[in-house]
Design an enzyme around this catalytic site. Structure first.
Site, mmCIF file in Angstrom:
data_model
loop_
_atom_site.group_PDB
_atom_site.id
_atom_site.type_symbol
_atom_site.label_atom_id
_atom_site.label_comp_id
_atom_site.label_asym_id
_atom_site.label_seq_id
_atom_site.Cartn_x
_atom_site.Cartn_y
_atom_site.Cartn_z
ATOM 1 N N GLN A 221 11.978 -4.623 -33.557
ATOM 2 C CA GLN A 221 12.785 -4.505 -34.505
ATOM 3 C C GLN A 221 13.689 -5.382 -33.666
ATOM 4 O O GLN A 221 14.823 -5.464 -34.900
ATOM 5 C CB GLN A 221 12.328 -3.117 -34.983
ATOM 6 C CG GLN A 221 11.556 -2.806 -36.573
ATOM 7 C CD GLN A 221 12.489 -0.920 -36.951
ATOM 8 O OE1 GLN A 221 11.066 -0.405 -36.595
ATOM 9 N NE2 GLN A 221 13.448 -0.814 -37.701
ATOM 10 N N ARG A 368 13.385 5.323 -41.671
ATOM 11 C CA ARG A 368 14.563 4.942 -42.777
ATOM 12 C C ARG A 368 16.089 5.377 -42.267
ATOM 13 O O ARG A 368 15.514 6.400 -43.659
ATOM 14 C CB ARG A 368 13.403 4.933 -43.938
ATOM 15 C CG ARG A 368 14.190 4.585 -44.402
ATOM 16 C CD ARG A 368 13.203 3.715 -45.642
ATOM 17 N NE ARG A 368 13.239 2.849 -46.606
ATOM 18 C CZ ARG A 368 12.300 2.415 -46.655
ATOM 19 N NH1 ARG A 368 11.159 1.737 -47.291
ATOM 20 N NH2 ARG A 368 12.646 0.805 -47.910
ATOM 21 N N CYS A 369 16.252 5.588 -41.856
ATOM 22 C CA CYS A 369 17.765 6.628 -41.052
ATOM 23 C C CYS A 369 18.636 5.770 -40.309
ATOM 24 O O CYS A 369 18.051 4.875 -39.550
ATOM 25 C CB CYS A 369 17.207 8.334 -40.570
ATOM 26 S SG CYS A 369 18.300 8.958 -39.854
ATOM 27 N N GLU A 740 17.895 2.285 -46.351
ATOM 28 C CA GLU A 740 17.858 4.090 -45.972
ATOM 29 C C GLU A 740 18.341 4.917 -47.104
ATOM 30 O O GLU A 740 18.801 6.158 -46.080
ATOM 31 C CB GLU A 740 18.540 3.743 -44.623
ATOM 32 C CG GLU A 740 17.591 2.943 -43.511
ATOM 33 C CD GLU A 740 18.331 2.924 -42.036
ATOM 34 O OE1 GLU A 740 19.627 2.593 -42.016
ATOM 35 O OE2 GLU A 740 18.058 2.382 -41.312
#
Ligand code: FES
Lengths: 788, 165
Positions: A221, A368-369, A740
C-alpha cells in the site's frame, strides 16, 4: 442509490469506474498472476512454537532436493547483514530467526525451488531443533516480575515494556472527576483481529545482475516508503529499485508493513540470479502478518446528574506482539488514540497507553483505520452508552446534549487536536429520521413485552485522518506528504501520476475526476498512474484514509497550477492580459467577451506548438506539486443499528444498519457509498465474529478461514445510507476521506445494540467483541468473560 | 500426467503432477489467471469456476479429476467479446472494488441466472453465500445480479457499448 447513474463526462458525480472493464474480464494484474521466464518459487518455514531457542537448523536434506535452488536461514542472512530489519516503529524485526523464535508462525528459513509444490515439499525436509521457553500471551501479565523476557536481543531491554504514552491533562481530569455527580467505569477490550484481505501478501523479485536493478512486484500500500526501506536495509541504491504493486487484492492496512517474505524473495533472486516469487498462503497471512487492535482499556466517564459529560479518562495496555511493528507516525506510539474524547465538548480528558511485547505476531496495523482511531471511537461510544444506562437517559438524547456545536469549530479538543469542521446534530438527526428512531423504540417496547430481544444501538464518531502535516508527523523520518505530476499532452489528453496506491478505492476513476473538475478535461481523457515507483512521484501511500485528504489535495493543486500556466498561454493566444481572463470549466475567455476564449485542449496544443509563447512562459503544459497538509481532516458520522437476538440460541442478527456519513465533499458518490458498504460489513465481522485468539501455549486459534470468520452475504443487511456535507475548510476541494469511517463507527453501534437488547431482560451492561452466539449466551447467563 | 479439459470451449492439455489442484492447473498451466485463490480451506470462493455448468471451488478438486470435463472461467464469460449481462451488471452497480472475488461471483451469478432468471434478493444472497467479498459489503453485488436479471441478453447489446465510462 449506488446503482447506474448517468455518467458525468466532466467533474464530480457518480460514474462507472475505469478499473472495472479489466476486473470483470479477469484481467486484473495481481502479483500471483505474474509469470516471468525462469521464475523460481519461494516458501517460508515457520515456527510451530510461540517462544523457543533455536538450537540447530539442518538444511542438508532440503538443499539436496532435486528441484531446490537455494535454502536460506537466519545465519545466511546474518552474513549479509540482513537477519534483522527495521520496523515502522523504530524497533527491529527478525527477517529469519537467528537466536529465538518469538511467536508461532515466525519466519525461520526460506526455500527457493523450481515450482511452488517442490518449495513446500522441501520445507518438510528442514530439521530445526528448538528448546521451548515459557510464553507471555496475556498482555496484562507481560510486565509481571516473573514474565520471561521476549526481546533479550535488545540491549538494555530488561522487561517486556515498550512504551508509556499519555495525552491530555491528568490533574485537570482528576479534578473534573472529583467534582462529578456521576462516574461510570468499564473494562473494555478491543480484541485482536486481522484485516485478512482476500489476496494474501506476496512478491516477485527480479534482480538484474547486469544493470544492478531490482524490480519488485509486490503487494504494498506504500510503494515509495517500501523502496526507501529496501534501500536502507539492503544498502541497494534507491534509484536501482523499482516497486510495482500492480492491482492489489485488498489491503485494509495489512499491506503497509515490509514483511520478511519480501526480503527473502529479494535475497533469493540475488542468490539464484532468477526471478523469485513468494506468495504466502492464507494461514501464513493470518498467523504472521499485521494484525490489528488488541487494546485492553479501562475507561471512566464523568458527568453531572442531568447528563452533561464533563470528563473522560482511560488507561490502556496495548499488545504489540513480539516485535513493535505498528505502522504509525513516529511521535505517536499509540497512533491517534488521543481522539478518544470523540464528538463531545468535555472539560477534561486524559489517556495513558502502555505498550508491551507478547509472544504473538507483530503488527498493530490500522485495519481500515487511521492509527488507533477505531479503538478510540469504540471506547468513547461504549462509555457514553454506559453513562446513558447509568442515568437512564436515551442514548441519542445524551449524545445530542453533549455534541460539540457547529459554532465551536475549529474546535480545540482537550488532547491536542484541532477539529476542522462539523455539524454533528444535523447528521445525528438525519440518521434518526432514516431509522425512524421513535418508531423503533415503540417497536422495541412491544417486543420486550412479548419477551423478544431487540436492540437499538447508536454510535457517533469523529475521526482524524489524512496524515499528515510534516511539522507533526513522519514515518521512519519520512514526511507524510504526497506528490502529484500532471502532464497534458498536445491533444489535450492528460496523464496524472500520484503517490497514493489504490487497493480497490477506485483511484484511477476518482483522481481523474478531480483533474477533470479542475481543468474541464473529460475524465475519460485522463489516465491515472499509481503504484509504480519509476512512474509516480514520491509519497507515503494509501492507508489512514489519506488518499483523498493528501494525494487528492496534491492532485487538485497540481491541476490548478496547470490551469494557471494555461492562463498565461491563453493570454498570448487571445492577445489579452492574463488578468483580463476568466475561467469557466475547460476554457479561459476574455472578461466581458465570452466569445473570445481558448479551450484547455487548444491551449495544450499551443503550449506544445511551434508558435511563440508569451515572454517567460515555459513550453508544454505540465507541472508537479507536493502537498503538505496544514491539518488533518475530521470526518464524522451517525450510525444506528438494529439487532434481533434469538433468546434460545443467542444468535445476533443485524436487521438494519443506518449510516449517515459526512466526509466533506464527495467526488464520486457511488464510490464513496461502496466504501461505506464495505467498511460496514467489516465492522459487522469485527463485532460479531472476527477474532485472532491464542491458547496458553501461544498457538494461534484464528489461523484459517475455518476459524477466522468473515461475514458472507447472509450475515449483513441491506445498508441504509445518508449523507451530510460539511466541507473541510483547509482542504483544497473540501474533502475529508471516507474509507475507514464505517469500520470505525459500526462496531460500537452493534455492541451498543446488543447491550440495549439484553440489559432490561438479562442485566447485561457490557459485552466484549466478538459477539458470537456462545459469548452472547454467556453474557445472558451473567458469566461473560473477556475474549482473551 | 497429461490432463485434458475443455475450458471456455477450447480443448486444453498440460502435463502435471497428479496432486495438482485444479485451481493451480487453470492458473499456472493454462495461464488463465482470472480464476483466483484466496484460502487453503475452501471457504473464500475466489477460485469458483463453472464445472459442467455448476459452480465449483476449483481448489477442492484435483486437475486429474477434472479431465474430460467442461470448465468455464471468467475469461470465457464474454462470448465473442460481448460482456455477459452479469459482467455489465457488476460495472453498472459498482459490484466490485479490488476485483479479486469478482470472477468467482460472476460465475456463480451466471449459474444462478441460468437456473433462476428472476431471483429474489435473498436467493442471490443465498447463492453467493459460499463466497467472501471483503470490499463491497455485498449490497452492490446483489444489485448487480438483479441488474443482469433485468437486462437479459436481448437488451444488453446496447448497454455494453458504454463500458468503461
Ligand atoms: S481458494 Fe478459497 S475457496 Fe478455493
Amino acid at each position: 442509490m449506488s446503482t447506474v447513474q448517468p455518467s458525468p463526462t466532466v467533474g464530480y458525480g457518480s460514474m462507472r469506474r475505469k478499473e472495472d472493464p479489466r476486473f470483470v474480464r479477469g484481467q486484473g494484474r495481481y502479483i500471483d498472476d505474474l509469470k516471468l521466464p525462469g521464475m523460481l518459487h519461494g516458501a517460508v518455514l515457520r515456527s510451530p512454537l510461540a517462544h523457543a531457542r533455536i538450537i540447530s537448523i539442518d538444511t542438508a536434506a532440503a538443499a539436496a532436493h532435486p528441484k531446490v535452488k537455494a535454502v536460506i536461514t537466519g545465519a545466511d542472512l546474518a552474513g549479509l547483514g540482513l537477519a534483522w530489519m527495521p520496523t515502522m516503529s523504530q524497533d527491529t524485526q527478525a527477517v529469519l530467526a537467528t537466536d529465538k523464535v518469538r511467536f508461532q508462525g515466525q519466519e525461520v528459513a526460506f526455500v527457493v525451488a523450481e515450482d511452488r509444490y517442490s518449495a513446500r515439499d522441501a520445507l518438510e525436509l528442514i530439521d530445526v531443533e528448538y528448546e521451548e521457553l515459557p510464553v507471555v500471551i496475556d498482555a496484562r501479565k507481560a510486565l509481571d516480575a516473573d514474565a520471561p523476557i521476549i526481546r533479550d536481543d535488545k540491549e538494555g531491554q530488561t522487561s517486556n515494556h515498550i512504551f508509556d504514552w499519555e495525552a491530555g491533562d491528568s490533574e485537570e481530569t482528576d479534578r473534573v472527576f472529583a467534582a462529578a455527580d456521576v462516574v461510570v467505569a468499564r473494562d473494555i477490550i478491543y480484541p485482536r483481529c486481522h484485516p485478512a484481505p482476500l489476496e494474501t501478501c506476496g512478491a516477485v523479485a527480479q534482480m538484474d545482475p547486469v544493470m544492478g536493478k531490482l524490480t519488485l512486484w509486490t503487494t504494498t500500500q506504500a510503494p515509495h516508503a517500501h523502496r526507501t526501506v529496501y534501500a536502507l536495509v539492503a544498502g541497494l541504491p534507491e534509484h536501482k529499485i523499482r516497486i510495482i504493486p500492480g492491482d492489489i487484492g485488498g489491503g485494509f492496512g495489512n499491506k503497509v508493513p515490509v514483511y520478511p517474505g519480501y526480503v527473502c524473495a529479494i535475497v533469493g533472486s540475488i542468490l539464484t540470479g532468477k526471478p523469485v516469487k513468494w506468495m504466502e498462503d492464507r494461514s501464513e497471512n493470518l498467523l504472521s502478518t499485521g494484525f490489528a487492535r488488541d487494546y485492553i482499556m479501562h475507561g471512566e466517564i464523568a458527568a453531572t446528574s442531568d447528563g452533561t459529560i464533563t470528563g473522560l479518562r482511560v488507561t490502556t495496555t496495548a499488545d504489540h506482539g513480539a516485535f513493535n511493528a505498528t505502522a504509525q507516525p513516529t511521535k505517536y506510539p499509540a497512533g491517534f488514540f488521543h481522539i478518544f474524547s470523540g464528538s463531545y465538548d468535555l472539560q477534561a480528558a486524559h489517556c495513558k497507553v502502555t505498550g508491551v511485547y507478547t509472544n504473538k505476531a507483530p503488527g498493530g496495523v490500522a485495519y481500515r483505520c487511521s492509527f488507533r482511531v477505531t479503538e478510540a471511537v469504540y471506547l468513547v461510544e461504549r462509555m457514553v452508552d454506559a453513562l446513558a444506562l447509568e442515568l437512564k437517559l436515551d442514548p441519542a438524547q445524551l449524545r445530542l446534549k453533549n455534541f460539540i456545536r457547529p459554532e465551536q469549530f475549529p474546535y480545540q479538543c482537550k488532547t491536542g487536536w484541532t477539529y476542522d469542521s462539523g455539524e454533528y446534530e444535523r447528521a445525528m438527526r438525519l440518521a434518526m429520521e432514516i431509522a425512524g428512531y421513535d418508531d423503533l423504540r415503540r417497536e422495541q417496547a412491544e417486543k420486550r413485552a412479548r419477551g423478544e430481544l431487540m436492540g437499538i444501538g447508536i454510535a457517533f464518531f469523529t475521526e482524524t485522518v489524512g496524515a499528515g502535516p510534516r511539522k507533526d508527523m513522519d514515518i521512519l523520518g519520512l514526511a507524510m506528504n504526497d506528490g502529484a505530476d500532471l502532464r497534458v499532452h498536445p491533444t489535450g489528453k492528460a496523464v496524472l501520476g500520484i503517490s497514493a496506491m489504490s487497493q480497490g478505492q477506485g483511484h484511477e476513476t476518482t483522481f481523474a475526476q478531480i483533474v477533470s473538475e479542475e481543468l474541464g478535461i473529460p475524465s475519460a481523457d485522463i489516465e491515472v498512474v499509481n503504484g509504480d515507483t519509476d512512474r509516480t512521484p514520491y509519497g507515503l501511500g494509501t492507508y489512514g484514509s489519506r488518499s483523498t485528504p493528501v494525494s487528492g489535495a496534491a492532485t487538485a493543486l497540481v491541476a490548478r497550477k496547470v490551469r494557471e500556466r494555461a492562463r498565461l498561454i491563453a493570454a498570448g493566444m487571445l492577445e489579452a492580459s492574463p488578468d483580463d481572463l476568466e475561467w469557466e470549466r475547460g476554457r479561459w475567455f476574455v472578461k466581458g467577451d465570452p466569445e473570445q476564449g481558448s479551450t484547455i485542449q487548444e491551449i495544450a496544443m499551443a503550449a506544445h506548438g511551434a508558435g511563440d509563447l508569451p515572454e517567460g512562459v515555459e513550453g508544454m503544459l505540465e507541472d508537479t506539486c507536493v502537498y503538505n497538509p496544514p491539518n488533518l481532516t475530521f470526518p464524522f458520522g451517525a450510525y444506528i443499528c438494529v439487532v434481533d437476538i434469538d433468546p434460545g440460541t443467542a444468535k445476533v442478527v443485524v436487521r438494519r444498519f443506518v449510516a449517515v456519513d459526512d466526509c466533506g465533499v464527495r467526488i464520486n458518490p457511488m464510490i464513496v457509498e461502496g466504501q461505506i458498504h464495505g467498511g460496514l460489513a467489516e465492522g459487522v465481522g469485527i463485532a460479531l465474529m472476527e477474532l485472532i485468539a491464542f491458547d496458553e501455549q501461544g498457538n494461534c486459534l484464528g489461523g484459517s478461514f475455518m476459524d477466522y470468520l468473515i461475514p458472507t452475504a447472509l450475515e449483513v443487511p441491506e445498508w441504509e445510507l445518508g449523507a451530510t456535507v460539511t466541507p473541510s475548510p483547509h482542504h483544497p476541494i473540501g474533502a475529508k476521506g471516507v474509507g475507514e469511517s464505517p469500520t470505525v463507527g459500526s462496531p460500537p453501534a452493534i455492541v451498543n445494540a446488543i447491550i440495549d437488547a439484553l440489559h432490561d431482560s438479562h442485566g447485561v451492561d457490557h459485552i466484549d467483541m466478538p459477539c458470537t452466539p456462545g459469548r452472547v449466551w454467556d453474557a445472558m447467563q451473567g458469566r461473560a468473560e473477556p475474549p482473551q | 500426467m497429461q490432463v485434458t479439459v475443455t475450458i471456455n470451449g477450447e480443448e486444453r492439455s498440460a502435463d502435471v503432477e497428479p496432486r495438482t489442484l485444479l485451481v493451480h492447473f487453470i492458473r499456472d498451466d493454462l495461464d488463465l489467471t482470472g480464476t483466483h485463490w484466496g484460502c487453503d480451506t475452501s471457504n473464500c470462493g475466489a477460485c469458483v469456476v463453472l464445472f459442467d455448468g455448476e459452480p465449483l471451488k476449483s481448489c477442492t478438486m484435483l486437475a486429474a479429476t477434472a479431465a474430460g470435463h467442461e470448465i468455464t472461467t471468467v475469461e470465457g464469460l464474454a462470448a465473442g467479446g460481448e460482456l455477459d449481462p452479469v459482467q455489465q451488471g457488476f460495472i453498472e452497480c459498482h459490484g466490485q472494488q479490488i476485483g479479486f472475488c469478482t470472477p468467482g461471483m460472476l460465475l456463480t451469478a451466471r449459474a444462478l441466472l441460468d437456473a433462476n432468471p428472476d431471483p429474489s434478493e435473498h436467493e442471490i444472497r443465498e447463492a453467493i453465500s459460499g463466497q467472501i467479498c471483503r470490499c463491497t459489503g455485498y449490497s452492490n453485488i446483489v444489485k448487480a445480479v438483479r441488474w443482469a436479471a433485468e437486462n437479459a441478453p436481448a437488451t444488453t447489446t446496447t448497454t455494453t457499448t458504454t463500458t468503461g465510462a
